[in-house]
Structures are given as structure tokens and as C-alpha cells.
Enzyme design. Structure first.
Site, PDB file in Angstrom:
ATOM      1  N   ASN A  53       0.699  -0.538  -0.346  1.00  0.00           N
ATOM      2  CA  ASN A  53      -0.053   0.108   0.334  1.00  0.00           C
ATOM      3  C   ASN A  53       0.937   1.516   0.225  1.00  0.00           C
ATOM      4  OD1 ASN A  53      -1.958   1.645   0.314  1.00  0.00           O
ATOM      5  ND2 ASN A  53      -2.675   1.539   2.740  1.00  0.00           N
ATOM      6  N   LYS A 106      -0.087   4.285   0.139  1.00  0.00           N
ATOM      7  CA  LYS A 106      -0.320   5.692   0.161  1.00  0.00           C
ATOM      8  C   LYS A 106      -0.430   6.563  -0.609  1.00  0.00           C
ATOM      9  CE  LYS A 106       0.242   3.184   4.671  1.00  0.00           C
ATOM     10  NZ  LYS A 106       0.320   3.343   6.227  1.00  0.00           N
ATOM     11  N   HIS A 148      -8.799   1.173   5.333  1.00  0.00           N
ATOM     12  CA  HIS A 148      -8.191   1.090   5.772  1.00  0.00           C
ATOM     13  C   HIS A 148      -8.281   2.322   6.948  1.00  0.00           C
ATOM     14  CE1 HIS A 148      -3.980   1.876   6.566  1.00  0.00           C
ATOM     15  NE2 HIS A 148      -3.175   1.347   6.049  1.00  0.00           N
ATOM     16  N   GLU A 165      -6.647   5.089   7.715  1.00  0.00           N
ATOM     17  CA  GLU A 165      -6.752   6.005   7.737  1.00  0.00           C
ATOM     18  C   GLU A 165      -8.214   6.413   6.588  1.00  0.00           C
ATOM     19  OE1 GLU A 165      -2.542   5.731   5.607  1.00  0.00           O
ATOM     20  OE2 GLU A 165      -2.168   5.213   7.255  1.00  0.00           O
ATOM     21  N   GLU A 223      -4.936  -5.025  10.725  1.00  0.00           N
ATOM     22  CA  GLU A 223      -4.343  -3.820  10.597  1.00  0.00           C
ATOM     23  C   GLU A 223      -4.224  -2.859  11.911  1.00  0.00           C
ATOM     24  OE1 GLU A 223      -2.290  -2.773   6.405  1.00  0.00           O
ATOM     25  OE2 GLU A 223      -4.262  -1.435   6.702  1.00  0.00           O
ATOM     26  N   GLY A 267       2.991   2.349  10.899  1.00  0.00           N
ATOM     27  CA  GLY A 267       4.069   3.290  10.924  1.00  0.00           C
ATOM     28  C   GLY A 267       4.466   3.550  11.957  1.00  0.00           C
ATOM     29  N   SER A 278       3.163  -2.038  10.122  1.00  0.00           N
ATOM     30  CA  SER A 278       5.315  -2.199  10.524  1.00  0.00           C
ATOM     31  C   SER A 278       5.729  -3.674  10.097  1.00  0.00           C
ATOM     32  CB  SER A 278       5.460  -1.417  11.790  1.00  0.00           C
ATOM     33  OG  SER A 278       4.734  -0.739  11.763  1.00  0.00           O
TER      34      SER A 278
HETATM   35  P1  13P Z   1       3.584   0.210   7.803  1.00  0.00           P
HETATM   36  O1  13P Z   1       3.535  -1.215   7.208  1.00  0.00           O
HETATM   37  O2  13P Z   1       3.798   1.134   6.706  1.00  0.00           O
HETATM   38  O3  13P Z   1       3.088  -0.024   9.324  1.00  0.00           O
HETATM   39  O4  13P Z   1       1.563   0.603   6.868  1.00  0.00           O
HETATM   40  C1  13P Z   1       0.614  -0.785   6.785  1.00  0.00           C
HETATM   41  C2  13P Z   1      -0.235  -0.426   6.392  1.00  0.00           C
HETATM   42  O5  13P Z   1      -0.918   1.031   6.889  1.00  0.00           O
HETATM   43  C3  13P Z   1      -0.508  -1.093   5.237  1.00  0.00           C
HETATM   44  O6  13P Z   1      -1.461  -0.959   4.727  1.00  0.00           O
END
Ligand code: 13P
Length: 251
Positions: A9, A11, A95, A97, A167, A173, A213
């Protein structure tokens, strides 16, 4: 038997030049790699570029979101038939976010899932608890609600086309990965909910990805868990070498 799936992903990262550089470095990476599918989900504007770059390879491309109407006066939105028309296969839905910053709720996640399935896209439905919810002991009930409402109204046939991504918000992150034991515990719980909703057979065939992560140095131990069927990778999918190592997890 569930086939492993590693999804990146991206982002809101990368310019066009970065995308081309990644594609050039990564296109050959999965040659000869068997037993796992690979998907990259870039921002909408790069979908076609990346799909073209990976033509003839086993790498698939997915979107990061989808609106639930097919078309209309919805400035700034992208629909499932539009994605389908580009030859897109996968779409991330719900997601954290999107839930945190853009108002997604279990109800709108459900609408997106249904819209994706109507256009024969495979939704990767994200669920996960916040740190506050985990510390209050609410993890399993939060997951329960998100899965049941997110998949509400799906037929057996539709449910068979869904991927779930666990997740935990506190692991995204932050560099703080869930331990393989935590991931396994929640994944098994999710599989139990799916069995309750749609039966054992669909539950046993539903891929459940872990995200939060995921890095080259923890992918192997995560993938060793029986209910962890793959990963949804953020930061570590942005660089070809680290994503290649994750795709080439051992096990
Ligand atoms: P990270 O791998 O940067 O922690 O992000 C995970 C994520 O949100 C994947 O959709």
C-alpha cells in the site's frame, strides 16, 4: 488451501519518476517466485502506468479506495466500473487512515465492499483496533463489529471473493509490529467470525493479511503462523529491495 498474498500500500507517496524507477527495479523481482501473489496499490493516478509496467509479470495492481456509486456528480471520486475498465483486480477498502481522516465508517465500508464486488473487484477489507481499544480489552469486540458490518448483506458467493486485512492501528507506521502471536490470535478470531457468517468452507478459504510495520526482518515469523496468509505492507513496500525481500518471505 490458501495461497499467500503480499500487497503493498503506497498510500500518498511517490512522484511519477519514482513510480517508473520502482517499476524498473521491481518488475523482474518476482520472476520464478511461486506460491504467492503480489499486488501493489499506488495512488489512483499511477494505476494504469504501473499496470502497463507490470504487464507480462505476475504482479497485480490495486487501488486504495473506491466510491460506491457507479457514476455521477461526485467530484473527486473514483468508481468500481472505472477501476475495472483499467484492468484493476484489487481494491483496499476501509483502511484505518480512511476511517480516521476521511470519515469512513462501517456503513460506508460495507457500501464500498458491495460496489467492488458488483464490478468483480476483489476488496481487501481492513479492520483493526486502536491502542486505546486494545488497552481497554476491546480488541475482539471491535474486530467483530468491523467484520460483521463491513461484510453485511454479502451472499456466500460474494463472501468467497473477499480478502481481510488485520491492521492494528497502533502498529501502522510506528515500527511497533504486532507479535506473531497477537496476529495469529486476532486472525483466528476473524476466521471464526467469517465461519459464523458464511460457513467453515468460505472461512477456510478467506485470505487474512496482517498489516502494521511489516518489514524484511519480521515477515518470516509472521508468515509462519497458520492463520496469517499474507501481508499488507506500507512503508517497506516503497522501496523495491525491501519489498522484494518481503515478497520472498521464507516458509
Ligand atoms: P506500515 O507498513 O507503514 O506500518 O503501514 C501499514 C499499512 O497501513 C498498510 O496498509
Amino acid at each position: 488451501m490458501r495461497r499467500a498474498l503480499i500487497a503493498g500500500n503506497w498510500k500518498m507517496y511517490k512522484t511519477l519518476a519514482d513510480v517508473d524507477a520502482f517499476a524498473a527495479a521491481f518488475a523482474g523481482a518476482v520472476e520464478g517466485v511461486t506460491g504467492r501473489a503480489v499486488v501493489i496499490c499506488p495512488p489512483f493516478i499511477y494505476l494504469e502506468r504501473l499496470a502497463q509496467a507490470f504487464k507480462g509479470t505476475a504482479i497485480k495492481v490495486g487501488a486504495q479506495n473506491v466510491y460506491w456509486e457507479d457514476q455521477g456528480a461526485f467530484t473527486g471520486e473514483v468508481s468500481a466500473p472505472m477501476l475495472k475498465s483499467l484492468g484493476i483486480t484489487f481494491v483496499i477498502v476501509g483502511h484505518s487512515e480512511r476511517r480516521q481522516y476521511f470519515g469512513d465508517t462501517d456503513t460506508t465500508v460495507n457500501k464500498r465492499v458491495l460496489a467492488a464486488l458488483k464490478s468483480a473487484l476483489i476488496p481487501i477489507v481492513c479492520v483493526g483496533e486502536t491502542l486505546e481499544q486494545r488497552e481497554a480489552g476491546h480488541t475482539m469486540s471491535v474486530i467483530d463489529t468491523q467484520v460483521r458490518l463491513g461484510l453485511k448483506g454479502l451472499s456466500q458467493e460474494q463472501a468467497a471473493g473477499v480478502i481481510i486485512a488485520y491492521e492494528p492501528v497502533w502498529a501502522i507506521g510506528t515500527g511497533r509490529t504486532a507479535t506473531p502471536e497477537i496476529a495469529q490470535e486476532v486472525h483466528a478470531h476473524i476466521r471464526g467470525i467469517i465461519a459464523d457468517l458464511f460457513g467453515e468452507s468460505i472461512a477456510n478459504n478467506t485470505p487474512i493479511l496482517y498489516g502494521g510495520s511489516v518489514k524484511p526482518d519480521n515477515i518470516d515469523e509472521l508468515m509462519a503462523k497458520p492463520d496469517v496468509d499474507g501481508a499488507l505492507v506500507g512503508g517497506a513496500s516503497l522501496e523495491a529491495a525491501s519489498f522484494e525481500r518481503i515478497v520472498k518471505f521464507k516458509g
